[in-house]
Design an enzyme around this catalytic site. Structure first.
Site, PDB file in Angstrom:
ATOM      1  N   ASP A  44      33.291  36.694 -10.568  1.00  0.00           N
ATOM      2  CA  ASP A  44      34.425  35.868 -10.977  1.00  0.00           C
ATOM      3  C   ASP A  44      35.657  36.079 -10.109  1.00  0.00           C
ATOM      4  O   ASP A  44      36.280  35.120  -9.651  1.00  0.00           O
ATOM      5  CB  ASP A  44      34.803  36.172 -12.429  1.00  0.00           C
ATOM      6  CG  ASP A  44      33.956  35.394 -13.423  1.00  0.00           C
ATOM      7  OD1 ASP A  44      33.203  34.504 -12.996  1.00  0.00           O
ATOM      8  OD2 ASP A  44      34.045  35.683 -14.626  1.00  0.00           O
TER       9      ASP A  44
ATOM     10  N   HIS B  43      26.859  32.691 -15.307  1.00  0.00           N
ATOM     11  CA  HIS B  43      28.064  33.513 -15.378  1.00  0.00           C
ATOM     12  C   HIS B  43      28.003  34.549 -14.270  1.00  0.00           C
ATOM     13  O   HIS B  43      27.009  34.678 -13.547  1.00  0.00           O
ATOM     14  CB  HIS B  43      28.207  34.165 -16.754  1.00  0.00           C
ATOM     15  CG  HIS B  43      28.886  33.285 -17.762  1.00  0.00           C
ATOM     16  ND1 HIS B  43      30.185  32.844 -17.612  1.00  0.00           N
ATOM     17  CD2 HIS B  43      28.447  32.745 -18.929  1.00  0.00           C
ATOM     18  CE1 HIS B  43      30.519  32.086 -18.639  1.00  0.00           C
ATOM     19  NE2 HIS B  43      29.469  32.005 -19.455  1.00  0.00           N
TER      20      HIS B  43
END
Length: 383
Positions: free
Chosen positions: A164, A134
């Site tokens: 992200d 992540h």
């Protein structure tokens, strides 16, 4: 929707995080983006409950087609859409699209002008390419997470903004637009391999330059922009709220001292790092004497490089944000407006997100599927 990308057709494979963010950016700028959602299975748990609702901000501005890609007819339908697209976006692990029969070799053979945009954490190749991860993991590998946070504490997670969105989705959107321009000149598409490790590292270009020059070290809260400098940090006010100070240049720092009535010989040594802890303590004591609102009345709008630290409920109501319409309300949900601004090709206000499969027939019809083929897909439970 109007906008600089009007006329660009994009197929987005449903995902989370950076891929939908990139698709949102393209849709915000006027591209026609259709989202291929998974055809839901009855009783299936949804680990991300915001998805498919009006609060799924990153799904705004585009229609949804729910396809069962496990069925051959579903894959053929997806290929039929990709044949008519300028761009395909996907954010799966390397190899997933190939196993679905939708890899770049297949798609580019059918549509040579296609821009095939791929976003992953580690990239399409390399020793970690197949590992799960992540945002925090990708930023950690870039060297940038180590620089964030307070001295004596573990590195602070920068939400998921650096990996992200900044280093991932935004880099993918930029790469896709570059490749679309190249395809229009050459008639040839290509694969865009956007990796969050690459993007997070690129966001640190200035910091790496400073480090190479000897003007940045690896100790947290000991550098110009990491909270080490007393004139570049946030401070608590009397009411427990916070303000942000960024008075780096001498004229701005002088303005800050003048407006706050600070006459202290110690501040003439502000570039000597040995004095930073003491100067920070002086500033902390000063800013704790008034409320945030009182400091706003004194400093906001001046060259003291000042701003109140707003929470997400306060930010949309701030007069500057309100004047610039930095936030919009769509279907009752307050959210950031499209950015940046354009003087001629002004994008329209984004539409609310579609629920998965809400626009099945309309998309297929608009993208050239016949009524008979649509009925066949319905009868086969592909849509």
């Amino acid at each position: 929707m109007a906008g600089p990308l009007s006329g660009v057709r994009v197929v987005e494979m449903v995902g989370i995080g950076p891929c939908p963010f990139a698709a949102m950016m393209l849709a915000d700028m006027g591209a026609e983006v259709i989202r291929i959602d998974r055809k839901a299975t009855a009783g299936e748990d949804n680990p991300y409950p915001v998805l498919g609702t009006r609060h799924d901000v990153m799904a705004r501005g585009r229609r949804s087609l729910a396809l069962d890609l496990k069925k051959p007819a579903g894959r053929l339908a997806a290929l039929g859409l990709i044949d008519r697209a300028d761009v395909l976006l996907e954010g799966f692990r390397p190899g997933v699209m190939e196993r679905l029969g939708l890899g770049p070799d297949v798609c580019l053979e059918r549509n040579p002008k296609l821009v095939y945009g791929r976003i992953t954490g580690w990239g399409q190749d390399g020793p970690l390419a197949q590992a799960a991860g992540h945002d925090i993991n990708y930023v950690a590998l870039s060297g940038m997470l180590h620089a964030m946070g307070r001295a004596g504490s573990p590195p602070a997670p920068p939400l998921n903004l650096v990996g992200d969105f900044g280093g991932g989705g935004m880099m993918l959107a930029f790469g896709v637009v570059c490749a679309v321009l190249a395809a229009r000149q050459s008639g040839q598409g290509q694969v865009v391999d956007a990796a969050m490790t690459d993007g997070a590292a690129l966001l640190g270009a200035m910091t790496y330059g400073l480090r190479g020059f000897g003007a940045w070290n690896d100790r947290r809260e000991d550098n110009l922009l990491d909270g080490g400098a007393p004139f570049y940090d946030s401070y608590a006010c009397r009411d427990g709220k916070f303000i942000a100070i960024g008075a780096i240049e001498p004229q701005f720092f002088a303005k800050l001292l003048a407006l706050t009535g600070t006459v202290d010989e110690a501040f003439t040594k502000r570039w000597n790092k040995a004095h930073w802890p003491g100067l920070k303590a002086r500033f902390a004591a000063l800013f704790a004497t008034r409320t945030r609102e009182e400091w706003c009345r004194l400093l906001e709008g001046t060259d003291a490089c000042f701003a109140p630290v707003l929470d997400m409920a306060e930010a949309p109501r701030h007069p500057h944000n309100a004047a610039r319409k930095t936030f919009v309300e769509i279907d009752g949900v307050t959210q950031p407006a499209p950015a940046p601004r354009f003087s001629r090709t002004v994008p329209g206000k984004p539409t609310a997100p579609s629920s998965p499969g809400q626009d099945n027939e309309a998309i297929l019809r608009d993208w050239g599927f016949t009524a008979e083929s649509i009925e066949t897909l319905r009868a086969g439970e592909v849509i």
